[in-house]
Scaffold this motif. Structure first.
Motif, mmCIF file in Angstrom:
data_model
loop_
_atom_site.group_PDB
_atom_site.id
_atom_site.type_symbol
_atom_site.label_atom_id
_atom_site.label_comp_id
_atom_site.label_asym_id
_atom_site.label_seq_id
_atom_site.Cartn_x
_atom_site.Cartn_y
_atom_site.Cartn_z
ATOM 1 N N UNK A 48 -20.018 16.592 7.423
ATOM 2 C CA UNK A 48 -19.125 16.794 8.564
ATOM 3 C C UNK A 48 -18.446 15.448 8.856
ATOM 4 N N UNK A 49 -17.303 15.525 9.584
ATOM 5 C CA UNK A 49 -16.618 14.279 9.915
ATOM 6 C C UNK A 49 -17.504 13.438 10.814
ATOM 7 N N UNK A 50 -17.604 12.180 10.513
ATOM 8 C CA UNK A 50 -18.395 11.280 11.351
ATOM 9 C C UNK A 50 -17.510 10.600 12.396
ATOM 10 N N UNK A 51 -16.221 10.609 12.124
ATOM 11 C CA UNK A 51 -15.298 10.004 13.097
ATOM 12 C C UNK A 51 -14.786 11.099 14.026
ATOM 13 N N UNK A 52 -14.818 10.832 15.332
ATOM 14 C CA UNK A 52 -14.323 11.829 16.290
ATOM 15 C C UNK A 52 -12.817 11.906 16.295
ATOM 16 N N UNK A 53 -12.157 10.803 16.005
ATOM 17 C CA UNK A 53 -10.701 10.747 16.124
ATOM 18 C C UNK A 53 -10.097 10.500 14.742
ATOM 19 N N UNK A 54 -9.723 11.580 14.068
ATOM 20 C CA UNK A 54 -9.192 11.448 12.702
ATOM 21 C C UNK A 54 -7.814 10.797 12.702
ATOM 22 N N UNK A 55 -7.055 10.979 13.793
ATOM 23 C CA UNK A 55 -5.723 10.358 13.873
ATOM 24 C C UNK A 55 -5.869 8.831 13.829
ATOM 25 N N UNK A 56 -6.800 8.326 14.637
ATOM 26 C CA UNK A 56 -7.022 6.872 14.660
ATOM 27 C C UNK A 56 -7.592 6.405 13.334
ATOM 28 N N UNK A 57 -8.433 7.244 12.732
ATOM 29 C CA UNK A 57 -9.020 6.887 11.428
ATOM 30 C C UNK A 57 -7.924 6.723 10.377
ATOM 31 N N UNK A 58 -7.001 7.685 10.348
ATOM 32 C CA UNK A 58 -5.903 7.595 9.371
ATOM 33 C C UNK A 58 -5.049 6.366 9.638
ATOM 34 N N UNK A 59 -4.800 6.119 10.945
ATOM 35 C CA UNK A 59 -3.938 4.998 11.312
ATOM 36 C C UNK A 59 -4.560 3.658 10.914
ATOM 37 N N UNK B 80 -7.536 3.045 8.885
ATOM 38 C CA UNK B 80 -8.295 2.847 7.635
ATOM 39 C C UNK B 80 -7.565 3.293 6.381
ATOM 40 N N UNK B 81 -6.520 4.095 6.541
ATOM 41 C CA UNK B 81 -5.872 4.659 5.345
ATOM 42 C C UNK B 81 -4.358 4.443 5.423
ATOM 43 N N UNK B 82 -3.810 3.922 4.345
ATOM 44 C CA UNK B 82 -2.358 3.814 4.252
ATOM 45 C C UNK B 82 -1.844 4.886 3.303
ATOM 46 N N UNK B 83 -0.635 5.344 3.557
ATOM 47 C CA UNK B 83 -0.065 6.411 2.718
ATOM 48 C C UNK B 83 1.263 5.959 2.124
ATOM 49 N N UNK C 176 -1.168 -2.191 8.571
ATOM 50 C CA UNK C 176 -2.394 -2.241 9.392
ATOM 51 C C UNK C 176 -3.598 -2.750 8.600
ATOM 52 N N UNK C 177 -3.306 -3.302 7.418
ATOM 53 C CA UNK C 177 -4.346 -3.814 6.523
ATOM 54 C C UNK C 177 -5.452 -2.785 6.304
ATOM 55 N N UNK C 178 -5.110 -1.579 5.865
ATOM 56 C CA UNK C 178 -6.149 -0.565 5.676
ATOM 57 C C UNK C 178 -6.973 -0.892 4.437
ATOM 58 N N UNK C 179 -8.254 -0.552 4.439
ATOM 59 C CA UNK C 179 -9.068 -0.802 3.235
ATOM 60 C C UNK C 179 -8.689 0.122 2.087
ATOM 61 N N UNK C 180 -8.011 1.232 2.392
ATOM 62 C CA UNK C 180 -7.662 2.202 1.344
ATOM 63 C C UNK C 180 -6.196 2.602 1.488
ATOM 64 N N UNK C 181 -5.508 2.696 0.346
ATOM 65 C CA UNK C 181 -4.153 3.248 0.354
ATOM 66 C C UNK C 181 -4.106 4.402 -0.641
#
Lengths: 238, 400
Positions: free
Chosen positions: A76-87, A89-92, A163-168
């Motif tokens: 299950x998702x461990x992060x409550x706020x997926x919007x903030x997580x994407x913003x 931790x992840x670049x697209x 945002x210097x995400x660890x993953x792109x």
């Protein structure tokens, strides 16, 4: 090298019962910080589903996903706020740049830090620094429609990095480009991955750039096969 | 944080402004409709204010003189004048008619007022130019909206009158400008028979042995004179003394005279609640319909603008923009459209109000109410687009 992103036994099933579609059957994958890996596979193999799971856009059915030391998904998702997580931790990076047409170049890039709550001036400074690193700072005041295709793609790379995400996650980033420009983009991604210590996963069909990856994940029928420099290394057949 | 709505508007400002102008013209029509309603009320109040009366004495059981026909003998004023608390009393006549002037027809309300003593109820309370009526016959004072000028001659029925003074805001409850004559002239105009009717009446009198007894022609002459003259008025306007209570004076007149008496409050009720009630409801319906049409237009425009940005919204959501930021962007655009629309509508309504044939009164309070109504309508209208935007799946930004 420190780990950027790791997924273990990731499963995604659409529907249930007789009509269930098993898009991902237990995918394993790991990308180190500063590394660029390719993700290839034929249509219908599960590439897009994997990308959407990695991007926290759709929820996997089971498995585990970590970014750095942080567990993102564990049945299950461990992060409550997926919007903030994407913003954060992840670049697209998309097949087309998809820049926001009503924002100029610098604000297209600065938007993400602004969304993260940074003051406008600081966000714009960070954006300008990145645009300089990507050699498009001279177009900072231009609107996206005034840029060439190559410039637009550089700006979209800047936006993914700001945002210097660890993953792109890069979805077919060279599809609309000719060979020279496509290879230049891959060089740029490699350079940025090292410079910003970011793990980059490039989903591609582009035969021109596939040989440039040191490591490749080939996805077929919902499982991944890892190859290194074209040599079959491991099989995660389930 | 930058304003995404503001940037989007600036990016496509031409389209946005043109849309706002279109909406503004619709809002201008809505404000004008409200102004027409306010103008009707103001006309009614101006009619009462300018009559200078505290009480209106009319024919028994009628709503006269403005809402229903009323006829009283002009002598009714004399006993009223003598009653306790009464300061002044004067008979008046009202007749709405068309007057030919310089090739066009002008619709006016001809008012007959006592002119012998200045300040009698029924006279125009102020003049813009010229003088008041001082001769018993063939002089008139006109409201400027008639278009008459001092020195002009206008024909009312059989007689011609010279304009000697101009007044303003003297209109009927229907907005027709007033033309003041002496009471006698106005009575003639209102009750005069045409020549053919007089000839036939005289022939009938002459053929009657009762009205034309042989050897005594003075009887027939007297009958003819009575038939050709009028001493009726439509109402007696009464002012009360400063220390008197209008309600008590009205009660006293009702008790002693076979008439109906209205106070200022009664007359306002007749004019506003009865006479213009249907018009007000009509305008109210128009306002509701225009509000619904405006809401539908704003909703359609904002929805179309949002649907045109589905890909951008998907990208924004994917890269971490919160739903409330996207909803705020759409709401701000709707409010921006409303703001432009209201500004254009207010300017347009103010510009074209003087060209309306009837008085259009644009009250600042109505504009404030209109502004908040526009903003509320725009907010509601944006809900559909916000709903559509929130349903956008960020996965749409990812191919495959």
């Amino acid at each position: 090298m420190a780990e950027g992103i790791r997924i273990e036994n990731l499963v995604k099933t659409y529907g249930s019962g007789d009509t269930a579609v098993h898009a991902l059957r237990g995918v394993d994958m790991s990308v180190a910080k500063g590394e660029v890996v390719g993700l290839i596979g034929p249509s219908g193999s599960g590439k897009s589903t994997l990308l959407k799971c990695l991007g926290a856009v759709i929820e996997p059915t089971s498995g585990r996903m970590t970014i750095g030391d942080r567990v993102i998904y564990d049945d299950r998702w461990k992060a409550g706020d997926l919007t903030a997580l994407r913003r954060d931790l992840i670049g697209f990076i998309f097949q087309a740049p998809y820049l926001i047409p009503f924002l100029d170049v610098i604000d297209n890039v600065a938007l993400l830090p602004m969304l993260a709550g940074k003051p406008n001036a600081q966000a714009r400074k960070e954006a300008r620094d990145l645009l300089e690193a990507l050699d498009v700072a001279h177009r900072a005041a231009a609107m996206p429609s005034q840029l060439s295709g190559g410039e637009q793609q550089r700006v979209s790379i800047a936006r993914a990095l700001v945002n210097r995400p660890p993953v792109i996650l890069a979805d077919e980033p060279t599809a609309p480009l000719d060979s020279v420009r496509a290879l230049a983009v891959v060089d740029l991604l490699n350079s940025m991955a090292k410079q910003f210590d970011t793990a980059i996963i490039v989903v591609t069909h582009d035969e021109k750039i596939i040989p440039t990856f040191r490591r490749l994940y080939n996805i077929r029928d919902g499982v991944t096969i890892e190859e290194e420099r074209g040599v079959l290394k491991a099989q995660a057949a389930k | 944080m930058i304003s995404l709505a503001g940037r989007d508007i600036l990016h496509g400002w031409g389209k946005f402004v043109l849309t706002g102008v279109g909406l503004g013209l619709l809002i201008g029509v809505t404000l004008s409709m409200a102004g027409v309603y306010r103008g009707m009320i103001d006309d009614a109040q101006a009619l009462l204010d300018n009559s200078g009366a505290d009480l209106w004495v009319v024919q028994k059981d009628t709503l006269g003189p403005y809402a229903e026909p009323s006829s009283l003998n002009e002598d009714t004023e004399r006993p009223i004048r003598a009653m306790a608390g009464v300061d002044r009393a004067a008979g008046v006549t009202y007749l709405t008619m068309q007057i030919a002037h310089e090739g066009t027809d002008v619709r006016v309300m001809v008012v007959g007022a006592e002119v012998a003593v200045p300040g009698e109820p029924g006279q125009p309370p102020h003049l813009l130019a010229g003088r008041r009526i001082v001769q018993g016959h063939y002089e008139a004072v006109a409201d400027v909206k008639t278009g008459f000028a001092i020195g002009d001659r206008v024909k009312v029925r059989r007689n011609s009158y010279r304009i000697v003074g101009l007044t303003s805001r003297m209109v009927s409850s229907g907005g027709d400008p007033m033309l003041f004559l002496s009471l006698k002239d106005a009575q003639d105009a209102q009750f005069d028979k045409d020549s053919d009717a007089i000839v036939r009446q005289r022939a009938r009198t002459a053929s009657s042995p009762v009205l034309n007894p042989p050897g005594n022609p003075a009887v027939a002459e007297a009958v003819n004179a009575v038939q050709a003259s009028s001493n009726n008025v439509n109402a007696v306007l009464v002012t009360v003394k400063p220390d008197a209570d209008a309600g008590q004076v009205a009660a006293a007149i009702r008790r002693w005279q076979r008439v109906t008496v209205y106070t200022r409050a009664d007359m306002e009720s007749i004019l506003i609640d009865k006479m213009i009630a249907n018009s007000a409801r009509q305008i109210g319906m128009f306002l509701v319909i225009l509000a619904i049409v405006s809401a539908a237009i704003v909703a359609f425009i904002i929805y179309t603008m949002t649907i045109g940005k589905i890909r951008e919204i998907a990208v924004l959501k994917l890269i971490g923009t919160r739903n409330r930021t996207i909803a705020g962007m759409i709401l701000q655009q709707a409010l921006g459209l409303g703001l432009i629309g209201f500004a254009v509508g207010k300017i347009a309504a103010s510009f074209w109000a003087p060209f309306f044939p009837k008085y259009v009164l644009l009250l600042p309070a109505d504009s404030v109410r209109g502004f908040f109504a526009v903003m509320a309508i725009c907010s509601l209208a944006s809900l559909l687009a916000i709903h559509a935007a929130l349903k956008v799946d960020p996965a749409e930004a990812i191919g495959g």
